[in-house]
Design a protein around this motif. Structure first.
Motif, PDB file in Angstrom:
ATOM      1  N   ARG A   1      -2.767  -0.912  -5.368  1.00  0.00           N
ATOM      2  CA  ARG A   1      -2.674  -0.427  -3.971  1.00  0.00           C
ATOM      3  C   ARG A   1      -3.992  -0.324  -3.229  1.00  0.00           C
ATOM      4  NH1 ARG A   1      -3.509   4.648  -1.820  1.00  0.00           N
ATOM      5  NH2 ARG A   1      -1.923   5.353  -0.030  1.00  0.00           N
ATOM      6  N   GLU A   2      -5.104   0.112  -3.902  1.00  0.00           N
ATOM      7  CA  GLU A   2      -6.330  -0.033  -3.455  1.00  0.00           C
ATOM      8  C   GLU A   2      -6.619  -1.244  -2.783  1.00  0.00           C
ATOM      9  OE1 GLU A   2      -9.464   1.701  -5.792  1.00  0.00           O
ATOM     10  OE2 GLU A   2      -8.394   3.563  -5.968  1.00  0.00           O
TER      11      GLU A   2
ATOM     12  N   ALA B   1      -4.864  -3.560  -1.735  1.00  0.00           N
ATOM     13  CA  ALA B   1      -3.627  -3.680  -0.512  1.00  0.00           C
ATOM     14  C   ALA B   1      -4.500  -2.692   0.608  1.00  0.00           C
ATOM     15  CB  ALA B   1      -2.393  -3.087  -0.884  1.00  0.00           C
ATOM     16  N   VAL B   2      -4.874  -1.715   0.463  1.00  0.00           N
ATOM     17  CA  VAL B   2      -5.293  -0.632   1.476  1.00  0.00           C
ATOM     18  C   VAL B   2      -6.749  -1.548   2.059  1.00  0.00           C
ATOM     19  CG1 VAL B   2      -6.659   1.424   1.911  1.00  0.00           C
ATOM     20  CG2 VAL B   2      -4.556   1.233   0.686  1.00  0.00           C
TER      21      VAL B   2
ATOM     22  N   ALA C   1       0.784  -1.104   0.005  1.00  0.00           N
ATOM     23  CA  ALA C   1      -0.014  -0.100  -0.002  1.00  0.00           C
ATOM     24  C   ALA C   1       0.898   1.333   0.090  1.00  0.00           C
ATOM     25  CB  ALA C   1      -0.933   0.011   1.251  1.00  0.00           C
TER      26      ALA C   1
END
Length: 265
Positions: free
Chosen positions: A255-256, A258-259, A247
């Protein structure tokens, strides 16, 4: 060589001398000097695709992919060869223009439908765009021609097939890719991720993903997959560390995800 270095127009027009010299500058890390020399060559030879291609190469190495793409486009308008098509598509991709990159390859493949390098690059661009069906069709076409012994091809096929929900077939492709090339972070990652998604041997999946991370510790997709594999085994602290690393890469396409995985722990 003295004539090449002199900077006069006569020397710049001598492609046989200049192109090897420009490439030597690029290999030596002198991208700015190579670009300056390549501009002279292109100006002195306005109808020569080779001069535009080497200028594009110099600009690309100098960190100017959009400028490089414009030179490759000019060369392509003279002769739309494999070399210039692949360079042009890759430059547009690096310049943040993936649609233009795919359009270049689509046009080239309409004219050259059996070109394997273009098919491979077109598939890679579709994988990046998450066009799983388009990527898989291209990759299956390549596999029909060259067989099952290319580890990167099988790994890409596993990725596209897994994303389309065919977990058993994806796992078979991924396992074969890893057997062909076990010392690759890409094959270890896709095999571990396919095992995780299939709900198979959790420890085996973690072992493979840790192997991938050891070979490519800065790769955010590997960190994401490893974090999710840890989470599936209830190893929350390790999952949090790996997911936070994924993230923490702003440009990472996942990334989203992972978040969201972090928030779900």
């Amino acid at each position: 060589i003295r004539r090449v270095r002199s900077g006069d127009r006569a020397g710049a027009a001598t492609a046989a001398d200049n192109i090897p010299y420009i490439r030597a500058l690029l290999n030596d890390g002198q991208a700015a000097q190579a670009a300056d020399r390549a501009r002279l060559l292109a100006e002195a030879n306005p109808g020569a695709p080779a001069a535009l291609i080497v200028l594009g190469d110099a600009l690309d190495v100098a960190g100017q992919p959009a400028q490089a793409a414009r030179r490759y486009e000019a060369a392509a308008n003279m002769r739309f060869s494999q070399d210039v098509a692949l360079r042009l598509a890759a430059a547009w991709q690096r310049a943040g223009q993936p649609v233009r990159a795919r359009q270049v390859l689509d046009l080239f493949l309409r004219q050259n439908p059996a070109n394997l390098p273009a098919q491979r690059l077109a598939a890679a661009l579709r994988l990046d765009a998450q066009d799983w069906r388009g990527a898989r069709l291209l990759l299956e076409g390549v596999r029909a021609r060259i067989g099952n012994q290319d580890a990167m091809l099988m790994a890409d096929l596993a990725r596209a097939t897994l994303a389309m929900g065919d977990r058993p077939r994806a796992l078979a492709y991924a396992a074969h890719a890893w057997r062909l090339l076990p010392a690759s972070p890409m094959t270890a990652d896709i095999y571990g991720w396919a095992l995780t998604q299939a709900g198979g041997n959790g420890q085996r999946a973690v072992d493979l993903l840790e192997q991938a991370r050891a070979m490519a510790p800065a790769h955010p997709a590997i960190q994401l997959h490893l974090g999710q594999a840890y989470a599936a085994m209830g190893r929350r602290t390790e999952a949090r560390t790996a997911l936070a690393r994924a993230a923490g890469v702003p440009a990472f396409a996942g990334r989203e995800e992972a978040v969201a995985a972090l928030a779900a722990l």
